[in-house]
Design an enzyme around this catalytic site. Structure first.
Site, PDB file in Angstrom:
ATOM      1  N   GLU A 156     118.039 -21.749  30.277  1.00  0.00           N
ATOM      2  CA  GLU A 156     117.307 -22.582  29.321  1.00  0.00           C
ATOM      3  C   GLU A 156     118.251 -23.019  28.206  1.00  0.00           C
ATOM      4  O   GLU A 156     119.085 -22.249  27.756  1.00  0.00           O
ATOM      5  CB  GLU A 156     116.117 -21.764  28.778  1.00  0.00           C
ATOM      6  CG  GLU A 156     115.512 -22.227  27.485  1.00  0.00           C
ATOM      7  CD  GLU A 156     114.851 -23.587  27.570  1.00  0.00           C
ATOM      8  OE1 GLU A 156     114.140 -23.868  28.546  1.00  0.00           O
ATOM      9  OE2 GLU A 156     115.065 -24.385  26.624  1.00  0.00           O
ATOM     10  N   ASP A 164     111.953 -26.546  36.734  1.00  0.00           N
ATOM     11  CA  ASP A 164     110.804 -27.071  35.989  1.00  0.00           C
ATOM     12  C   ASP A 164     111.333 -27.915  34.834  1.00  0.00           C
ATOM     13  O   ASP A 164     111.204 -27.551  33.672  1.00  0.00           O
ATOM     14  CB  ASP A 164     109.949 -25.886  35.477  1.00  0.00           C
ATOM     15  CG  ASP A 164     108.692 -26.339  34.747  1.00  0.00           C
ATOM     16  OD1 ASP A 164     108.384 -27.551  34.764  1.00  0.00           O
ATOM     17  OD2 ASP A 164     108.013 -25.482  34.161  1.00  0.00           O
ATOM     18  N   CYS A 206     106.556 -32.508  35.616  1.00  0.00           N
ATOM     19  CA  CYS A 206     105.515 -33.132  34.793  1.00  0.00           C
ATOM     20  C   CYS A 206     105.640 -34.648  34.849  1.00  0.00           C
ATOM     21  O   CYS A 206     104.970 -35.358  34.109  1.00  0.00           O
ATOM     22  CB  CYS A 206     105.584 -32.622  33.360  1.00  0.00           C
ATOM     23  SG  CYS A 206     107.191 -32.834  32.604  1.00  0.00           S
TER      24      CYS A 206
HETATM   25  N1  SAH Z   1     109.427 -23.291  32.868  1.00  0.00           N
HETATM   26  C1  SAH Z   1     109.005 -23.226  31.500  1.00  0.00           C
HETATM   27  C2  SAH Z   1     109.437 -24.408  30.642  1.00  0.00           C
HETATM   28  C3  SAH Z   1     109.389 -25.782  31.249  1.00  0.00           C
HETATM   29  S1  SAH Z   1     109.600 -27.110  30.096  1.00  0.00           S
HETATM   30  C4  SAH Z   1     107.512 -23.019  31.429  1.00  0.00           C
HETATM   31  O1  SAH Z   1     106.808 -23.212  32.401  1.00  0.00           O
HETATM   32  O2  SAH Z   1     107.018 -22.658  30.368  1.00  0.00           O
HETATM   33  C5  SAH Z   1     111.257 -27.575  30.296  1.00  0.00           C
HETATM   34  C6  SAH Z   1     112.237 -26.690  29.569  1.00  0.00           C
HETATM   35  O3  SAH Z   1     113.552 -27.175  29.873  1.00  0.00           O
HETATM   36  C7  SAH Z   1     112.127 -26.706  28.042  1.00  0.00           C
HETATM   37  O4  SAH Z   1     112.029 -25.376  27.604  1.00  0.00           O
HETATM   38  C8  SAH Z   1     113.461 -27.344  27.583  1.00  0.00           C
HETATM   39  O5  SAH Z   1     113.948 -26.787  26.391  1.00  0.00           O
HETATM   40  C9  SAH Z   1     114.379 -27.024  28.727  1.00  0.00           C
HETATM   41  N2  SAH Z   1     115.541 -27.912  28.962  1.00  0.00           N
HETATM   42  C10 SAH Z   1     115.662 -29.233  28.718  1.00  0.00           C
HETATM   43  N3  SAH Z   1     116.831 -29.705  29.187  1.00  0.00           N
HETATM   44  C11 SAH Z   1     117.488 -28.652  29.746  1.00  0.00           C
HETATM   45  C12 SAH Z   1     118.738 -28.508  30.417  1.00  0.00           C
HETATM   46  N4  SAH Z   1     119.551 -29.544  30.594  1.00  0.00           N
HETATM   47  N5  SAH Z   1     119.075 -27.295  30.882  1.00  0.00           N
HETATM   48  C13 SAH Z   1     118.241 -26.223  30.717  1.00  0.00           C
HETATM   49  N6  SAH Z   1     117.045 -26.302  30.095  1.00  0.00           N
HETATM   50  C14 SAH Z   1     116.666 -27.495  29.615  1.00  0.00           C
END
Ligand code: SAH
Length: 453
Positions: free
Chosen positions: A334, A383, A410
């Site tokens: 993350e 995700d 999403c």
């Molecule tokens: N799987 C989690 C969050 C999904 S939302 C759940 O179900 O609660 C998408 C997440 O990706 C967010 O927390 C955002 O901060 C993170 N994110 C965005 N770009 C990213 C990247 N390049 N690498 C890793 N995480 C990322």
């Protein structure tokens, strides 16, 4: 036939666009009509005309659609939050299913998709555990709060959003009364002056814990003791914080948090797992449907206790901890450091030890761990946010050759693009299931199971 601006046209709405707008045809000329639903016969005024299509303003519903319902919210039409509240929930689900299928077919080039029926909500209202209310002044100079109108920053006054919890209104009434009593100014976007920008409210559906975060263009709230005393009267109040955001920008939250009263976070549960949620962390907004979505992701991951799993874009470790119950080892990645701190804490409070979390971009961490440390995966779960996965990441996933990939999305348009990439390189879509998290709106989550051919 060609139409021009200001022409009045009568048409039947036969389709729905991806933003929920009604679509109808008059003599081969396609017209997009906001707030019209499938089955309506409407009178529209053309407000913009191209050669074969145009945009119409809904002037009159001549014959309402059998699928039209009275929106629960009186502001549904002006407010930018909901687009399709006037459509029966059954038809909303049918629309979302068509939208996902349409994207996968048109953008992804798929045919004969193994789609399971969309999973809808039992109660498509009052499902959101989080709301961010902007504070401002109306034309008469009164302090107001509500939601932005579509595509603008005009506040549509509404303290009791039909998607949110009833506690929202309690909190807003008290904060605004406090501002009025002590002459505290709302923030003004144009001048950059004023103090109170937004109020963030979160509610634990399982624990009934309530969080209020005041987003300020400053470092403190005048007479905060009185405000705390008032807010504490609301049952469930657990956390009251200030978030400092002095930047003149659209971004709602700043980086710095100060505790005013109680705990700096609330907790909630999804299934058997307890999660700690701070004002800055990402947490799914519809916990009941999230449980169904994660159950689908777990089913698609098809774990038997021996697998090594990567959970990319893991947020506060929500899916990782769910998967860890049935896998040998789970690694989460993350980009937000505070979310990873929460993820580690969440693993601790749930006594889950077979997980490890990495801070960084998924498209950097996965290639690095794979190439340098030879880390392997049986299953990869992604995700990502709406923009989907970075191509470097997809390329590494393909090189790692996991047996299964579970894609939680999403945004079905970027999902379709990414699935096309994976399916051109050895993977096959085995199952697709949309799980609605956002009744009244055009959005939906989708879960996809891919296997190596
Ligand atoms: N799987 C989690 C969050 C999904 S939302 C759940 O179900 O609660 C998408 C997440 O990706 C967010 O927390 C955002 O901060 C993170 N994110 C965005 N770009 C990213 C990247 N390049 N690498 C890793 N995480 C990322």
């Amino acid at each position: 036939m060609e139409y021009r601006k200001n022409d009045m046209v009568t048409l039947e709405i036969t389709d729905c666009g991806i933003d929920g707008e009604g679509i109808g045809k008059a003599d081969g000329f396609t017209v997009f009509v906001k707030d019209a639903v499938i089955g309506d016969t409407v009178l529209v005024k053309i407000i913009k005309a191209k050669k074969n299509y145009g945009y119409g303003r809904l002037m009159e519903i001549i014959k309402p659609s059998p699928h039209r319902v009275e929106p629960k919210c009186a502001y549904a039409r002006q407010c930018g939050g909901c687009q399709i509240q006037a459509l029966s929930y059954e038809q909303q689900l049918a629309f979302k299913e068509r939208k996902v299928r349409g994207h996968l077919e048109r953008i992804g080039g798929f045919t004969d998709l193994p789609m399971e029926p969309i999973i809808g909500m039992d109660e498509p209202y009052h499902y959101r555990n989080k709301a961010q209310f902007p504070i401002g002044r109306n034309k008469e100079g009164r302090i107001v709060t509500g939601f932005y109108a579509g595509r603008t920053h005009t506040i549509i006054e509404n303290r009791d959003c039909a998607l949110g919890v009833p506690e929202n209104k309690e909190v807003l009434d008290r904060v605004i009364a406090h501002m009025e009593k002590y002459g505290i100014e709302p923030y003004d976007e144009a001048s950059g002056k004023g103090l109170v920008r937004h109020i963030l409210i979160r509610y634990g559906f399982y624990t009934h814990e309530l969080m209020v975060c005041l987003i300020l263009n400053g470092s403190s709230m005048p007479k905060s003791e009185a405000l705390i005393d008032s807010l504490r009267e609301i049952p469930g109040m657990t956390s009251i914080t200030i978030n400092i955001n002095k930047k003149q920008s659209n971004v709602i939250l700043g980086e710095e948090l100060r505790l005013l009263w109680g705990s700096p976070y609330i907790t909630d549960k999804i299934g058997d797992i307890t999660y700690r949620i701070s004002p800055l962390s990402f947490y799914q907004v519809n916990p009941r449907q999230t449980q169904k979505l994660y159950a689908k992701a777990l089913e698609y991951a098809d774990l038997h206790g021996e697998e090594t799993v990567w959970d990319l874009y893991c947020g506060i470790g929500t899916i990782s901890l769910f998967l860890a119950q049935q896998a040998k080892f789970v690694r989460g990645v993350e980009i937000v450091p505070a979310a990873i701190e929460d993820a580690q804490e969440n693993a601790r409070i749930n006594k889950i030890e077979n997980v490890e979390f990495f801070v960084g971009k998924a498209e950097e961490v996965l290639p690095r761990e794979y190439e340098k440390n030879g880390i392997y995966a049986d299953v990869i779960v992604v995700d990502p946010p709406r923009k989907g996965c970075d191509e470097t990441l997809l390329a590494t996933m393909v090189a790692m050759q996991p047996k299964r990939i579970v894609y939680v999305s999403c945004d079905s348009a970027t999902l379709a693009r990414d699935l096309k990439y994976l399916c051109a390189r050895g993977y096959e879509v085995r199952k697709v299931c949309a799980v609605d998290q956002f009744g009244g709106t055009v959005h939906t989550e989708v879960c996809v199971k891919l296997c190596r051919r």
